[in-house]
Design an enzyme around this catalytic site. Structure first.
Site, PDB file in Angstrom:
ATOM      1  N   LYS B  77       0.863  -1.180   0.000  1.00 15.29           N
ATOM      2  CA  LYS B  77       0.000   0.000   0.000  1.00 15.29           C
ATOM      3  C   LYS B  77       0.900   1.230   0.000  1.00 15.29           C
ATOM      4  O   LYS B  77       1.946   1.234   0.667  1.00 15.29           O
ATOM      5  CB  LYS B  77      -0.894  -0.026   1.252  1.00 15.29           C
ATOM      6  CG  LYS B  77      -1.902   1.116   1.342  1.00 15.29           C
ATOM      7  CD  LYS B  77      -2.796   0.974   2.562  1.00 15.29           C
ATOM      8  CE  LYS B  77      -3.824   2.096   2.655  1.00 15.29           C
ATOM      9  NZ  LYS B  77      -4.753   1.925   3.809  1.00 15.29           N
ATOM     10  N   SER B 152      -9.789   2.199   3.028  1.00 11.57           N
ATOM     11  CA  SER B 152      -8.879   2.958   2.196  1.00 11.57           C
ATOM     12  C   SER B 152      -7.879   2.099   1.420  1.00 11.57           C
ATOM     13  O   SER B 152      -7.303   2.567   0.451  1.00 11.57           O
ATOM     14  CB  SER B 152      -8.081   3.928   3.080  1.00 11.57           C
ATOM     15  OG  SER B 152      -7.220   3.206   3.940  1.00 11.57           O
ATOM     16  N   SER B 176     -10.132  -0.211   7.152  1.00  6.44           N
ATOM     17  CA  SER B 176      -9.517   0.000   5.840  1.00  6.44           C
ATOM     18  C   SER B 176      -8.859  -1.233   5.209  1.00  6.44           C
ATOM     19  O   SER B 176      -8.494  -1.198   4.036  1.00  6.44           O
ATOM     20  CB  SER B 176      -8.480   1.125   5.915  1.00  6.44           C
ATOM     21  OG  SER B 176      -9.113   2.372   5.871  1.00  6.44           O
TER      22      SER B 176
END
Lengths: 477, 486, 99
Positions: B77, B152, B176
């Site tokens: 990420k 997210s 997330s």
């Protein structure tokens, strides 16, 4: 109307750790710009603080030295504001629960009686960087080397009434923090900085007047000047019918005036809250006791001991006990059997002069406490005269810590002549050579005794014991 | 060769010399190049760095290194700082930021010989539940390009779901990892707070942020977890524990569950019935395996969203103060003063949602409101944690839906922040309590994947992993691929 | 004990000032509306009875871990300043701050 000032100080003490309070970067002074600002200090994305154990120890040390309560549980908060040299946009500090609670310290102003100044609290926090405004035209240059240097902010009660008291308090704090080894006390490098809260009120009035804060004072002299000036300014304002605004002012030593700092007024809502990157600091009784054991005898106690047990004068005791290095040196020499009074004289006389001349600390002096004690012992037993003792001191300084005092006395032929026969011979020769002077002496002109003693000393290159010479000549009369 | 195969399978192939890590990596890069244009799951792909890492991994294998992780490609990420690599957190503010150091997670995966293919898209500073707040554009859900992947960690979830990588790192502050895992039909684990170092992970809300693995199944998630987890002296909130069972996961895989579990069903999580069919079927499956269900109540569940938005926004508002245009990040043109520099750089560098949260947090921390909001929320946080303590006195695990709905359409919720925040309804309470929770695929609703959430007591990630592994041995929801009939 | 707090209008300009965000008038009114509805959502929690409950600031309810006082970093300003918008002689530069 008569006015009385009310003064409280906040002193920022830079703790003498090797690394920063929350990062592994060095705290050494004077590095190239930003060469000591690591990713944590720079507040890079993703970095996290980890608390320096030594900074905690030093805060506890300070707390113990002022007889304060050490809070077993304290919290680090974020103080939020924006400034160019504050990389994270917040300073990690302690707001509601500081590590050190209430304590006190005794001060002795130059004029006036000793008094106790209350200390409200002391808390740990990180320092900001430096903004330099005159290096690049139109721009401010930011050096973040100082960022993250551990500070202990010591907040006093508004217990002081004169600028002299405030200055004495600052000095006493300076002595104490160096004494307990938590700060190098170097004012020129900013190791101790102080903010002063000053207000005035009509003498006899209970309530405090509105106060102003003078920021960033970094010398003993300026503390006194700045406060003196601010008190005068406030009285002036009040007497001409004005009002004191609560504000932050900056002292300008060049113009000897304080002026308002508008830039600081912008943000006064610091939005303190516990820093979620740090857990609450818990301090165990064990931790505190361990530190208590390493605490040196404090200046006040030491001074009293020197007067009561060692018979020093108050002045000598004060001069030696107020400086930890000196006190440690003195104690070591006394432990090695040197007479206390002689020892004090040598430390403040010869030793101090040589130190200055060679620019070395006491710890670095080649004449160690043991050597000094041996030298003093040789004075006491009559081997050395005060003159030859000085010659020996000079030789010891050259020879260094490994020197052998008695060996040097022999090599340099410094021992006093204590052989009555040899001295009598010299004296007889002198009397024969100066019959007129001897007659005068006989006739009661005591001044002539000095002449003969001087001649003997000259003839013996200072090695005769003047006392003994005196006695022999008197016997001849 | 590798499309949709698991990390475990690729590891076997590497050990067998069926293919090299360089070949495997090249294969991944080719697939990303062709397939990611529709999905936008990557912000950065690093062919050169990845191939260099792969070549080193091949050397390690040739020299006899038998660690199963050596040579396995995966993605990070874009919230993890990666030395020398663009690290954006999905923000214009950091759109040119080359991280000058490695996050601990990045360093650990590199040490384990894993090959970082690139950095995945995400909601700006991890603030969002749809991956629509990214400066680098929205990510499409591989099951339906018109839908969001969740957020997210939407880029990581979509990349795994589309078979671009078998595993990706994610971070979870209020859901997330779990919510996008559910919306994309993959397996995601948010470990206990403190299990994985936060050092180098760009902070959103420090007391909630936790990294975790996102993969196709529990076995791969466990493999990644064992590499990511562990005490880190650089993170004061990192837990110091005996992690030997975690290390064994790499070698032996997830152990068999040796007893039936008592699984709690919190009534507050099963009130919205519309999409819960898949979950009911999964429950029946677990019952057939001998597990026992017990109804219970987590009475403060409803307060979790308000509490979360107070605490997370407060922490975020100050965590994001460092983005001031002075030392790194976006700086506005021709600043007239320091004040102007701050205000315009931050106004230009942050997106709408981030600004909303900064202002919310500034408000709740400000003088006069602090006790009513921040302190109040911290007190309810304790009540929420105590709810779970009571539950775990009676049950081994808690089972719940991961998200209230399957993936929703892009732009559907962007104008209504409060409705968007409800996406986190089922994931936020565990975040507040710091507990481990895992989302695994459990079926479909309206043709889109649904996830179920397994919540465990602190530091008991072994329980959901064992249960998930057992479930996945008997079901194939986790093997379904987008485009195939569901 | 229930408190109605967000009935007061939220001073967005003040908040934006504290947070150093330049917001023009239209952005300000949009944000104002958003904040009103967010705070209304948040205010639901005021109904919860928290009498006698200790605040929980951290899920790990643990104590600070301390690090030894050892210098471990030797930062290279060149390295860190590659990302800096404006530098000179290894200083970070900003518009002149008048004091």
């Amino acid at each position: 109307m008569s006015w009385e000032a009310v003064i409280g100080l906040e002193i920022h003490v830079q703790l003498a750790t090797d690394s920063k309070i929350f990062s592994g970067a060095s705290t050494a002074y004077g590095a190239a710009p930003n060469a000591q600002a690591c990713n944590v200090d720079l507040g890079l994305p993703g970095v996290l603080p980890v608390l320096n154990e030594r900074a905690v120890e030093m805060a506890v040390r300070f707390g113990l030295a002022i007889g304060a309560q050490i809070n077993r549980h304290s919290i680090f908060d974020r103080k939020n504001y924006f400034y160019a040299d504050l990389p994270k946009g917040y300073q990690i500090s302690q707001f509601e629960t500081p590590i050190v609670g209430e304590g006190s310290i005794t001060i002795t102003p130059a004029t006036g009686k000793p008094r106790t100044v209350g200390i409200t609290r002391a808390h740990l926090e990180e320092d900001a960087g430096k903004s330099i405004h005159d290096l690049f035209p139109g721009q401010t240059a930011v050096d973040l080397n100082r960022t993250g240097t551990p500070l202990l902010e010591v907040v006093s009660e508004p217990d002081m009434r004169t600028a002299q008291e405030a200055s004495a308090y600052f000095r006493q704090m300076h002595t104490l923090v160096r004494y307990i080894g938590i700060c190098d006390g170097n004012l020129a490098e900013g190791s101790m900085r102080c903010d002063a809260n000053v207000s005035v009120r009509p003498l006899g009035q209970e309530a405090f007047g509105e106060r102003t804060e003078i920021k960033n004072i970094n010398s003993f002299r300026f503390v006194e000047q700045a406060i003196e000036h601010e008190i005068a300014r406030q009285i002036d304002v009040l007497e001409s019918g004005g009002r004191i605004e609560r504000e932050t002012r900056l002292y300008d030593p060049d113009r000897d005036e304080t002026r308002s700092m508008r830039s600081k007024e912008l943000s006064n809502d610091y939005r303190y809250f516990p820093d979620p990157d740090l857990m609450p600091l818990t301090i165990s009784d064990d931790f505190i006791e361990r530190i208590r054991l390493t605490l040196p005898e404090l200046p006040e106690a030491r001074c009293a001991r020197y007067v009561e047990e060692l018979g020093l004068s108050v002045g000598d005791a004060n001069a030696i006990s107020s400086d930890i290095e000196r006190a440690v040196y003195f104690d070591a020499a006394v432990t090695a059997q040197a007479s206390a009074k002689q020892c004090a004289n040598w430390i403040m006389g010869e030793l101090s002069a040589y130190q200055k001349k060679h620019d070395v600390s006491l710890a670095e002096c080649p004449v160690t406490p043991i050597l000094l004690a041996q030298l003093i012992a040789r004075i006491d037993d009559g081997t050395l005269s005060s003159k030859t003792a000085k010659t020996l001191f000079d030789a010891l300084w050259e020879a260094g810590a490994d020197a052998d005092v008695d060996e040097l006395i022999k090599t340099l032929n410094l021992a006093q002549m204590s052989d009555d026969g040899a001295l009598t011979e010299i004296i007889d020769d002198l009397i024969a050579a100066n019959p007129k002077q001897f007659d005068e002496l006989r006739g009661g002109k005591d001044k002539m005794l000095g002449f003969f003693v001087g001649q003997v000393m000259k003839a013996t290159q200072g090695k005769a014991n003047p006392q003994q010479v005196n006695e022999i000549i008197r016997a001849k009369l | 060769m590798i499309e949709f195969s698991s990390l475990r399978d690729m590891s076997a192939g590497l050990a067998n010399r069926d293919f090299s890590s360089v070949e495997l990596t090249q294969d991944h890069l080719t697939r990303i190049q062709t397939a990611d244009s529709d999905i936008n799951s990557f912000v950065t792909v690093n062919p050169e760095l990845a191939l260099a890492q792969a070549a080193r991994a091949d050397q390690r294998r040739a020299a006899g290194d038998q660690q199963p992780t050596v040579g396995l490609p995966f993605a990070h990420k874009d919230i993890f700082c990666t030395d020398g690599v663009l690290t954006t957190a999905g923000s214009k503010m950091l759109s040119k930021f080359i991280a000058p150091y490695d996050a601990t997670v990045v360093a650990k995966m590199a040490e384990a010989g894993m090959v970082s293919i690139g950095k995945t898209n995400m909601d700006e500073f991890a603030m969002g539940s749809s991956n629509e707040t990214s400066f680098f554009g929205p990510v499409s859900n591989p099951w339906d390009f018109d839908c969001v992947p969740g957020g997210s960690s939407g880029g990581s979830a979509a990349a795994v779901a589309a078979g671009l990588v078998a595993g990706a790192t994610g971070t979870d502050t209020g859901g997330s990892i779990r919510q996008p895992a559910a919306l994309c039909g993959i397996t995601g684990l948010k470990p206990t707070y403190g299990r994985i170092s936060r050092y180098g992970m760009i902070a959103f809300a420090s007391s909630l942020d936790q990294a975790g693995p996102m993969a196709r199944d529990a076995e791969d998630a466990a493999l990644m977890l064992s590499v990511m987890a562990g005490f880190d002296p650089k993170d004061s909130t990192s837990a110091q524990r005996d992690d030997s069972w975690l290390a064994e996961l790499v070698v032996n895989g997830i152990p068999e569950l040796d007893r039936p579990l008592t699984i709690g069903l919190p009534e507050e999580y099963f009130r919205a019935g519309e999409h819960m069919g898949a979950l009911e079927a999964a429950k029946a499956e677990l019952q057939r395996l001998g597990h026992v269900f017990k109804s219970l109540s987590l009475p403060h569940t409803e307060s979790a969203i308000p509490v979360y938005y107070v605490l997370a926004s407060a922490e975020a508002s100050t965590n994001l103060s460092r983005y001031d245009g002075v030392r790194y990040g976006h700086r506005c043109d021709n600043p007239q003063s320091l004040q102007d520099l701050y205000e315009r750089s931050r106004e230009e560098g942050f997106g709408q949602e981030v600004k909303r949260r900064i202002l919310t947090g500034t408000y709740t921390l400000s003088v006069g409101y602090f006790d009513a909001y921040y302190v109040k929320a911290q007190k309810i946080r304790r009540l929420i944690a105590q709810d779970f303590d009571k539950a775990f006195a009676e049950v081994d695990l808690v089972l719940a839906p991961t998200a209230p709905t399957p993936a929703f359409k892009k732009n559907q919720l962007t104008d209504d922040p409060v409705a968007m925040y409800q996406q986190d309804l089922f994931t936020v309470p565990t975040s507040l309590a710091g507990l481990p929770a895992m989302s695994i695929p459990c079926g479909f609703s309206q043709g889109l994947p649904m996830g179920m959430q397994l919540i465990a007591p602190a530091f008991r990630e072994d329980l959901p992993l064992m249960l998930a592994a057992q479930f996945q041995r008997l079901t194939d929801w986790h093997k379904r691929r987008p485009g195939e009939a569901s | 004990m229930s408190q109605e707090i967000s009935d007061d209008a939220i001073d967005v300009a003040h908040l934006a000032g504290l947070a150093r965000l330049a917001l023009d008038n239209s952005a300000r009114s949009q944000v104002g509306e958003d904040l009103q509805s967010i705070m209304a959502m948040i205010d639901a929690m005021q109904a919860i009875d928290t009498e006698g409950v200790e605040p929980l600031s951290h899920p790990l309810d643990a104590s600070a871990r301390l690090r030894a006082d050892v210098v471990t970093e030797s930062p290279d300003p060149e390295h860190f300043q590659q990302n800096a918008p404006s530098t000179g002689d290894h200083y970070y530069l900003v518009p002149r701050v008048v004091e």
